[in-house]
Design an enzyme around this catalytic site. Structure first.
Site, PDB file in Angstrom:
ATOM      1  N   GLU A 223      19.202  14.171  -7.851  1.00  0.00           N
ATOM      2  CA  GLU A 223      19.022  13.198  -6.775  1.00  0.00           C
ATOM      3  C   GLU A 223      17.571  12.732  -6.720  1.00  0.00           C
ATOM      4  O   GLU A 223      16.666  13.422  -7.187  1.00  0.00           O
ATOM      5  CB  GLU A 223      19.364  13.830  -5.412  1.00  0.00           C
ATOM      6  CG  GLU A 223      20.700  14.506  -5.347  1.00  0.00           C
ATOM      7  CD  GLU A 223      20.829  15.361  -4.096  1.00  0.00           C
ATOM      8  OE1 GLU A 223      19.986  15.231  -3.185  1.00  0.00           O
ATOM      9  OE2 GLU A 223      21.769  16.166  -4.038  1.00  0.00           O
TER      10      GLU A 223
ATOM     11  N   LYS B  86      14.096  12.254  -4.872  1.00  0.00           N
ATOM     12  CA  LYS B  86      13.352  12.957  -3.813  1.00  0.00           C
ATOM     13  C   LYS B  86      12.600  11.903  -3.002  1.00  0.00           C
ATOM     14  O   LYS B  86      11.586  11.378  -3.438  1.00  0.00           O
ATOM     15  CB  LYS B  86      12.374  13.965  -4.408  1.00  0.00           C
ATOM     16  CG  LYS B  86      11.665  14.811  -3.350  1.00  0.00           C
ATOM     17  CD  LYS B  86      10.752  15.851  -3.997  1.00  0.00           C
ATOM     18  CE  LYS B  86      10.114  16.724  -2.942  1.00  0.00           C
ATOM     19  NZ  LYS B  86       9.292  15.969  -1.994  1.00  0.00           N
TER      20      LYS B  86
ATOM     21  N   ASP C 277      10.314  10.280  -0.112  1.00  0.00           N
ATOM     22  CA  ASP C 277       9.049  10.728   0.466  1.00  0.00           C
ATOM     23  C   ASP C 277       8.966  10.275   1.920  1.00  0.00           C
ATOM     24  O   ASP C 277       8.373   9.242   2.242  1.00  0.00           O
ATOM     25  CB  ASP C 277       7.883  10.151  -0.346  1.00  0.00           C
ATOM     26  CG  ASP C 277       6.574  10.843  -0.026  1.00  0.00           C
ATOM     27  OD1 ASP C 277       6.615  11.920   0.585  1.00  0.00           O
ATOM     28  OD2 ASP C 277       5.513  10.301  -0.373  1.00  0.00           O
TER      29      ASP C 277
ATOM     30  N   TYR D 198      22.433  16.051   2.264  1.00  0.00           N
ATOM     31  CA  TYR D 198      23.010  17.399   2.246  1.00  0.00           C
ATOM     32  C   TYR D 198      23.925  17.578   3.445  1.00  0.00           C
ATOM     33  O   TYR D 198      23.554  17.258   4.579  1.00  0.00           O
ATOM     34  CB  TYR D 198      21.914  18.471   2.251  1.00  0.00           C
ATOM     35  CG  TYR D 198      22.417  19.824   1.792  1.00  0.00           C
ATOM     36  CD1 TYR D 198      22.808  20.016   0.473  1.00  0.00           C
ATOM     37  CD2 TYR D 198      22.506  20.904   2.671  1.00  0.00           C
ATOM     38  CE1 TYR D 198      23.281  21.250   0.035  1.00  0.00           C
ATOM     39  CE2 TYR D 198      22.968  22.138   2.245  1.00  0.00           C
ATOM     40  CZ  TYR D 198      23.352  22.308   0.925  1.00  0.00           C
ATOM     41  OH  TYR D 198      23.821  23.520   0.482  1.00  0.00           O
TER      42      TYR D 198
ATOM     43  N   LYS E 168       8.269  16.965  -9.304  1.00  0.00           N
ATOM     44  CA  LYS E 168       7.381  15.960  -8.711  1.00  0.00           C
ATOM     45  C   LYS E 168       6.813  15.049  -9.804  1.00  0.00           C
ATOM     46  O   LYS E 168       6.320  15.532 -10.834  1.00  0.00           O
ATOM     47  CB  LYS E 168       6.224  16.642  -7.956  1.00  0.00           C
ATOM     48  CG  LYS E 168       6.666  17.540  -6.821  1.00  0.00           C
ATOM     49  CD  LYS E 168       7.258  16.776  -5.675  1.00  0.00           C
ATOM     50  CE  LYS E 168       6.235  16.028  -4.864  1.00  0.00           C
ATOM     51  NZ  LYS E 168       5.380  16.891  -4.048  1.00  0.00           N
TER      52      LYS E 168
ATOM     53  N   CYS F 273     -26.051  -4.936   8.659  1.00  0.00           N
ATOM     54  CA  CYS F 273     -24.665  -5.320   8.914  1.00  0.00           C
ATOM     55  C   CYS F 273     -24.325  -6.625   8.197  1.00  0.00           C
ATOM     56  O   CYS F 273     -25.055  -7.613   8.336  1.00  0.00           O
ATOM     57  CB  CYS F 273     -24.437  -5.475  10.420  1.00  0.00           C
ATOM     58  SG  CYS F 273     -22.778  -6.066  10.841  1.00  0.00           S
TER      59      CYS F 273
ATOM     60  N   CYS G 253     -23.640  -9.407  11.204  1.00  0.00           N
ATOM     61  CA  CYS G 253     -24.651  -9.887  12.162  1.00  0.00           C
ATOM     62  C   CYS G 253     -26.091  -9.623  11.732  1.00  0.00           C
ATOM     63  O   CYS G 253     -27.031 -10.077  12.386  1.00  0.00           O
ATOM     64  CB  CYS G 253     -24.409  -9.270  13.539  1.00  0.00           C
ATOM     65  SG  CYS G 253     -24.710  -7.487  13.604  1.00  0.00           S
TER      66      CYS G 253
ATOM     67  N   CYS H  15     -23.023  -0.257  12.578  1.00  0.00           N
ATOM     68  CA  CYS H  15     -23.807  -1.357  13.132  1.00  0.00           C
ATOM     69  C   CYS H  15     -23.936  -1.089  14.633  1.00  0.00           C
ATOM     70  O   CYS H  15     -22.923  -1.059  15.341  1.00  0.00           O
ATOM     71  CB  CYS H  15     -23.119  -2.697  12.893  1.00  0.00           C
ATOM     72  SG  CYS H  15     -23.881  -4.061  13.813  1.00  0.00           S
TER      73      CYS H  15
ATOM     74  N   CYS I 171     -22.027  -8.308  17.516  1.00  0.00           N
ATOM     75  CA  CYS I 171     -21.398  -8.306  16.194  1.00  0.00           C
ATOM     76  C   CYS I 171     -19.947  -8.755  16.338  1.00  0.00           C
ATOM     77  O   CYS I 171     -19.136  -8.052  16.968  1.00  0.00           O
ATOM     78  CB  CYS I 171     -21.477  -6.906  15.589  1.00  0.00           C
ATOM     79  SG  CYS I 171     -20.915  -6.815  13.880  1.00  0.00           S
TER      80      CYS I 171
END
Length: 670
Positions: free
Chosen positions: A115, A117, A119, A228, A314, A408, A411, A426, A432
């Protein structure tokens, strides 16, 4: 009366039709009516159910939309423990497992079910007489969280089985998943709102299913595959055959399932899906192999942690090599600056990748990253691509090291790095643009001021038009300003109404909504309950702040810095003037008794009479102090069902009293 009977009959008919349409759309992927026609039927059912409350049914199709009723999840014991599987990453381990099964069965003939797997988040569903009665997460394998209300919003999971021939009672297990398309849309929305991105669909699905607002679960369109079947009277001895039966009962069972007899057939299956899985709409990270016969499964038995009759193979994380072209920088709501690698496009895990996060300056230095480097990029379980290495031998002679910026990018303000922090920030909170818009988006969020009539795009529009420059400006907006050409009066009024309604949001959420750096939802609640009002919080010293549970030095300094900024103070005064809640309500601050004065109390477990938050408030109202961890100074532990084993062990070791919920309430009543 006849009309009443007709409506009741229509309710039953609509429920049957809508269950069938859900099954055809979400399980068979073969819809027979349009979304519009489906919505018409759904609204008709909702109207009829509203007129006939006596016909309430927790498994009605209308219950899939979720509700805003919040409650902590109750822990329940699994009837059959949910054990994890042993993992392997190579063919030899698969051969060894196959051989161990052969020996364990003393050479008896056996078959293996191969089957996918998936995630996601493991779930166990219980059905009685064809109706879903309970949904429980894996938890620790022995106990899990009852998430039935949230699971009912997942359309791929039948509430009432459309098939027939199923046992009176059975359990079916599977995986709750967030499809790639939904995940990518959600992350785009979070990125636009300046929120952190989910690392992968598994995390997103888990966070969604554990939401205390089932409307959030409904909106995120989770999916589910079942793999299952358990129960006393299953159709056959074959696992594969039982799943095929479950498919006929209305469950979504993977098409990627095959019964084989040899190791070579297993390896063929693995090699096929290692490539083809990239075409699937949901995340997978391997293959599960199970001995097909349930009788043989019982013969093989279990180790302390996993079944001997099953193993998980895996897949290796995908890795590709490409060239780094440049590094750009993004500014988030809090001012944190995140470097982003811009690369030559490369195909990885089925999608074209051009960008990858570089986390922070320390990460860049650890890689010794140069512009023009050939870098290795992985996706694997993490959908957000990441650079995992550099091909130093292929580095061009003229390549220059990546130099982290000092100012930054939005700004021009010089960046700062706070003690204990990996990120650069910043500090120009007020000027900003990404920070300003990000703070406004944070302010209107559901867990803050809950102004759900506004969104990131609207905030950006209002900011560009000069209507808002800070959160206080929201309360100056009127319908005429945002009505444009006059064709959006209804939506404009909804926005203004939503803003006005937010004035009733309680003080602890106002503290969170202010967006003080490092102050999260829990910290805001602790601060609000400790200081009771905004003035006490604003004038608190460093020492007074650190006396609050969970408030460390860095957070305390950030709070003081925030309240010493004249612009922040001006915004708070405007919010106070507009009528926002700047203190706990009387019922939250009222001191009932001093029976718990001087006592430090830890809360653990699940309770029957009140929620944990309610007990925390009760403790404070009776003069006690809530603490998060057990120590020699702890007065007692208020323990509900399923108290954490580590806390129980520590309390017993230190001789700390463990008080039950009923004993605690009796103490207060005495």
């Amino acid at each position: 009366m006849a009309n009443n009977t007709e409506e009741v009959g229509r309710i039953e008919q609509l429920r049957k039709e809508l269950h069938a349409h859900n099954y055809r759309y979400y399980v068979l992927n073969q819809p027979t009516i349009s979304d519009y026609d489906f919505d018409v039927l759904m609204h008709e059912l909702m109207d009829l159910e509203a007129r006939h409350p006596e016909m309430a049914d927790p498994n009605s199709p209308t219950q899939r939309v979720g509700s805003d009723l919040n409650s902590e999840f109750k822990q329940v014991a699994h009837k059959y423990p949910m054990l994890s599987l042993s993992n392997t990453y190579n063919e030899q381990d698969v051969r060894d497992w196959f051989e161990s099964v052969r020996k364990g069965l003393a050479g008896e003939y056996f078959e293996v079910c191969c089957e996918m797997k998936y995630d996601g988040l493991s779930i166990s569903l219980t059905y009685v007489d064809g109706r879903l009665t309970q949904a429980v997460t894996r938890g620790d394998g022995v106990h899990g969280d009852d998430v039935t209300t949230n699971v009912k919003t997942i359309r791929a999971i039948p509430l009432v089985l459309p098939g027939q021939g199923y046992p009176h009672e059975f359990e079916i297990r599977g995986e709750i998943l967030m499809p790639w398309a939904v995940f990518e849309r959600l992350n785009r929305e979070r990125e636009a709102a300046g929120e952190s991105l989910f690392a992968n669909p598994r995390n997103a699905a888990s966070g969604t299913l554990k939401s205390l607002d089932s409307r959030v679960v409904a909106a995120r369109q989770l999916d589910a595959y079942l793999y299952y079947l358990l129960g006393e009277k299953l159709p056959t001895d074959g696992h594969f055959e039982n799943l095929e039966a479950a498919r006929s009962w209305g469950f979504k069972i993977s098409e990627g399932m095959r019964k084989v007899k040899t190791v070579e057939e297993i390896l063929d299956f693995i090699n096929y899906w290692d490539v083809e899985r990239r075409r699937l709409p949901v995340a997978t990270d391997g293959i599960v192999l199970k001995v097909n016969s349930l009788k043989q499964q019982r013969t093989l038995g279990y180790t302390a942690k996993s079944p001997r009759w099953a193993i998980a193979y895996k897949f290796q994380a995908e890795r590709e090599r490409t060239r780094l072209l440049e590094v750009t920088y993004q500014v988030g709501r809090t001012g944190a600056v995140t470097p982003v690698a811009n690369m030559e496009p490369v195909l990885l895990a089925g999608t074209t990748v051009k960008r990858a996060t570089l986390n922070n300056e320390d990460f860049i230095r650890s890689l010794d990253l140069h512009i023009g480097d050939f870098v290795y990029v992985e996706k694997g379980g993490e959908i957000i691509p990441k650079i995992v290495g550099v091909d130093v031998e292929s580095r061009p002679i003229i390549a220059q090291p990546v130099q982290f910026i000092h100012h930054c990018p939005e700004c021009g303000t010089r960046l700062v790095r706070y003690e204990g922090e990996a990120a650069w920030y910043c500090p120009n909170d007020a000027g900003c643009p990404p920070q300003i818009k990000g703070r406004i988006e944070h302010f209107i969020a559901r867990k803050a001021m809950n102004i759900d009539s506004l969104g990131p795009e609207t905030v950006d529009d209002y900011y560009r038009r000069g209507l808002i420059k800070n959160v206080a400006d929201l309360y100056d907006i009127d319908v005429q300003q945002i009505n444009g050409d006059g064709s959006r009066t209804k939506s404009a009024q909804k926005i203004v109404n939503g803003i006005q309604q937010s004035k009733q949001v309680p003080f602890e959420r106002v503290v969170f909504a202010l967006g003080i750096r490092f102050v999260g939802e829990t910290s805001a609640r602790l601060l609000a309950r400790h200081f009771k009002n905004i003035d006490s919080l604003m004038s608190a010293s460093l020492q007074e702040l650190q006396e609050v549970e969970g408030i460390g030095e860095i957070m305390a300094k950030s709070i003081i810095t925030y309240f010493h900024d004249s612009e922040n103070l001006a915004i708070i005064e405007r919010l106070r003037h507009y009528g926002l809640q700047m203190a706990l309500s009387e019922n939250q601050t009222a001191m009932v008794t001093d029976k718990l004065a001087g006592k430090s109390i830890v809360i653990s477990g699940v309770f029957a009479h009140h929620s944990r938050d309610e007990y925390k408030l009760i403790i404070e109202q009776n003069g006690g102090k809530n603490v998060g961890s057990i120590s020699g100074k702890t007065s007692f532990v208020l323990a509900g069902d399923n108290m954490g084993p580590s806390k129980l062990e520590k309390a017993q070791k230190l001789g700390v009293q463990i008080m039950s919920e009923d004993e605690f309430l009796a103490l207060l009543e005495s």
